[in-house]
Design an enzyme around this catalytic site. Structure first.
Site, mmCIF file in Angstrom:
data_model
loop_
_atom_site.group_PDB
_atom_site.id
_atom_site.type_symbol
_atom_site.label_atom_id
_atom_site.label_comp_id
_atom_site.label_asym_id
_atom_site.label_seq_id
_atom_site.Cartn_x
_atom_site.Cartn_y
_atom_site.Cartn_z
ATOM 1 N N LYS A 37 -1.073 14.671 10.652
ATOM 2 C CA LYS A 37 -1.612 13.306 10.808
ATOM 3 C C LYS A 37 -0.537 12.388 11.398
ATOM 4 O O LYS A 37 -0.792 11.636 12.339
ATOM 5 C CB LYS A 37 -2.086 12.749 9.450
ATOM 6 C CG LYS A 37 -2.597 11.319 9.586
ATOM 7 C CD LYS A 37 -2.956 10.637 8.286
ATOM 8 C CE LYS A 37 -3.257 9.167 8.544
ATOM 9 N NZ LYS A 37 -3.421 8.342 7.358
ATOM 10 N N PHE A 73 -4.924 8.956 2.603
ATOM 11 C CA PHE A 73 -5.437 7.870 1.754
ATOM 12 C C PHE A 73 -6.599 7.191 2.489
ATOM 13 O O PHE A 73 -6.935 7.564 3.618
ATOM 14 C CB PHE A 73 -4.323 6.863 1.426
ATOM 15 C CG PHE A 73 -3.834 6.075 2.614
ATOM 16 C CD1 PHE A 73 -2.937 6.634 3.511
ATOM 17 C CD2 PHE A 73 -4.268 4.772 2.850
ATOM 18 C CE1 PHE A 73 -2.500 5.921 4.621
ATOM 19 C CE2 PHE A 73 -3.822 4.041 3.949
ATOM 20 C CZ PHE A 73 -2.940 4.622 4.836
ATOM 21 N N ASP A 99 -9.291 8.491 5.319
ATOM 22 C CA ASP A 99 -8.899 9.776 5.918
ATOM 23 C C ASP A 99 -9.939 10.888 5.720
ATOM 24 O O ASP A 99 -10.141 11.698 6.632
ATOM 25 C CB ASP A 99 -7.538 10.233 5.372
ATOM 26 C CG ASP A 99 -6.390 9.475 6.016
ATOM 27 O OD1 ASP A 99 -6.617 8.848 7.075
ATOM 28 O OD2 ASP A 99 -5.277 9.512 5.476
ATOM 29 N N ASN A 145 0.850 -1.197 0.000
ATOM 30 C CA ASN A 145 0.000 0.000 0.000
ATOM 31 C C ASN A 145 0.888 1.250 0.000
ATOM 32 O O ASN A 145 1.607 1.509 0.970
ATOM 33 C CB ASN A 145 -0.892 -0.053 1.243
ATOM 34 C CG ASN A 145 -1.833 1.127 1.341
ATOM 35 O OD1 ASN A 145 -1.453 2.253 1.088
ATOM 36 N ND2 ASN A 145 -3.067 0.853 1.735
ATOM 37 N N ASP A 195 -0.974 -4.434 9.797
ATOM 38 C CA ASP A 195 -2.358 -4.547 9.383
ATOM 39 C C ASP A 195 -3.113 -3.446 10.102
ATOM 40 O O ASP A 195 -2.895 -3.215 11.292
ATOM 41 C CB ASP A 195 -2.935 -5.919 9.741
ATOM 42 C CG ASP A 195 -4.168 -6.216 8.901
ATOM 43 O OD1 ASP A 195 -4.039 -6.289 7.666
ATOM 44 O OD2 ASP A 195 -5.275 -6.353 9.465
ATOM 45 N N SER A 196 -3.957 -2.756 9.374
ATOM 46 C CA SER A 196 -4.616 -1.595 9.969
ATOM 47 C C SER A 196 -6.017 -1.462 9.420
ATOM 48 O O SER A 196 -6.385 -2.132 8.448
ATOM 49 C CB SER A 196 -3.804 -0.326 9.672
ATOM 50 O OG SER A 196 -3.485 -0.243 8.299
ATOM 51 N N LYS A 210 0.417 3.820 2.910
ATOM 52 C CA LYS A 210 1.102 3.389 4.131
ATOM 53 C C LYS A 210 2.607 3.618 4.009
ATOM 54 O O LYS A 210 3.253 4.125 4.932
ATOM 55 C CB LYS A 210 0.908 1.877 4.329
ATOM 56 C CG LYS A 210 -0.417 1.414 4.833
ATOM 57 C CD LYS A 210 -0.287 -0.104 5.096
ATOM 58 C CE LYS A 210 -1.576 -0.754 5.477
ATOM 59 N NZ LYS A 210 -1.421 -2.206 5.739
HETATM 60 P P1 ITT Z 1 -0.682 -4.307 2.849
HETATM 61 O O1 ITT Z 1 -1.462 -5.457 3.458
HETATM 62 O O2 ITT Z 1 0.119 -4.724 1.673
HETATM 63 O O3 ITT Z 1 0.119 -3.545 3.863
HETATM 64 P P2 ITT Z 1 -3.368 -3.191 2.475
HETATM 65 O O4 ITT Z 1 -3.905 -1.905 1.931
HETATM 66 O O5 ITT Z 1 -3.983 -4.475 1.962
HETATM 67 O O6 ITT Z 1 -1.762 -3.229 2.263
HETATM 68 P P3 ITT Z 1 -4.514 -3.683 5.092
HETATM 69 O O7 ITT Z 1 -4.999 -5.039 4.747
HETATM 70 O O8 ITT Z 1 -3.858 -3.459 6.417
HETATM 71 O O9 ITT Z 1 -3.459 -3.146 4.032
HETATM 72 O O10 ITT Z 1 -5.745 -2.669 4.931
HETATM 73 C C1 ITT Z 1 -5.702 -1.444 5.510
HETATM 74 C C2 ITT Z 1 -6.833 -0.572 4.966
HETATM 75 O O11 ITT Z 1 -7.368 0.207 6.041
HETATM 76 C C3 ITT Z 1 -6.292 0.414 3.944
HETATM 77 O O12 ITT Z 1 -6.377 -0.126 2.632
HETATM 78 C C4 ITT Z 1 -7.200 1.629 4.160
HETATM 79 O O13 ITT Z 1 -8.397 1.466 3.443
HETATM 80 C C5 ITT Z 1 -7.514 1.553 5.655
HETATM 81 N N1 ITT Z 1 -6.556 2.365 6.433
HETATM 82 C C6 ITT Z 1 -5.529 1.919 7.220
HETATM 83 N N2 ITT Z 1 -4.830 2.942 7.743
HETATM 84 C C7 ITT Z 1 -5.410 4.058 7.273
HETATM 85 C C8 ITT Z 1 -5.148 5.427 7.426
HETATM 86 O O14 ITT Z 1 -4.104 5.867 8.123
HETATM 87 N N3 ITT Z 1 -5.937 6.294 6.806
HETATM 88 C C9 ITT Z 1 -6.984 5.887 6.069
HETATM 89 N N4 ITT Z 1 -7.300 4.613 5.849
HETATM 90 C C10 ITT Z 1 -6.528 3.690 6.442
#
Ligand code: ITT
Length: 201
Positions: free
Chosen positions: A180, A157, A160, A11, A75-76, A14
């Protein structure tokens, strides 16, 4: 010789924040997955039932490709109280929606008519680290806030544009990158990782 820390994320939003928040780490060189594109590593299926499980699935999986290095993943996601914690671990792929705009619209639709006192939400970030001996550490960060009534702002992203951190009137997307990054869930988790790398190496 410097250790290498491979931060394994696909991502870009991130990645940008992680690069800025971690900055320089004494005795470590920070690298990202896209510097190893020639290895053509497919991402793992995120089939865990919590942020922690999914974070560990990723860091353990990627560490097999970089066994001599430190490997971190995170993971977030966003948890909305009124939606019983959704989208949660499915934040990246709710209803198979692809774009951030579609996902934001869906949350706003599901929150249509919900008053401000029932719009509580939080962002969660769980970073996990696998060191070259295979030892694992986990670091967590959270930030509490509310879901706005409409999407506002162009920065950041994901969700947000609809997340207003407590004590603020602006959404994350209306705040500068520095603002942020100084309070976010990601910042809280990554600072713990950084302290660990500096002190417990
Ligand atoms: P990786 O697993 O490769 O790291 P991913 O996008 O698939 O990338 P996740 O499965 O952890 O990652 O999904 C996290 C989602 O949560 C991310 O795609 C955003 O939609 C949301 N998210 C996480 N942190 C955020 C932030 O700081 N601001 C806005 N949205 C966020």
């Amino acid at each position: 010789m410097k250790n290498i820390l491979v931060f394994a994320t696909t991502n870009f939003g991130k990645e940008k924040e992680i690069r800025t928040i971690l900055g320089k780490i004494e005795n470590f060189e920070l690298k990202f997955l896209n510097q190893f594109n020639e290895m053509k590593i497919e991402p793992p299926a995120e089939e865990g039932s919590s942020f922690e499980e999914n974070s560990l699935i990723k860091s353990r999986y990627y560490s097999k490709f970089f066994s001599e290095h430190f490997v971190a993943s995170e993971d977030s996601g966003l948890m909305v109280e009124f939606l019983n914690g959704a989208p949660g671990i499915y934040s990246a792929r709710i209803n198979s929606l692809k774009t951030d705009e579609e996902k934001v619209e869906l949350i706003l639709k599901m929150m249509n008519g919900v008053p401000i006192n029932k719009r509580d939400a939080k962002f969660v970030c769980v970073v996990s680290l696998v060191n070259p001996f295979g030892e694992i550490e986990v670091f967590k960060g959270e930030i509490f806030g509310k879901i706005s009534f409409e999407a506002r702002g162009k920065n950041g992203f994901g969700y947000d544009p609809i997340f207003i951190p407590d004590g603020e009137f602006r959404t994350f997307a209306e705040m500068s990158e520095e603002e942020k990054n100084s309070i976010s869930h990601r910042k809280k988790a990554l600072l713990k990782l950084k302290e660990h790398l500096i002190w417990k190496r």
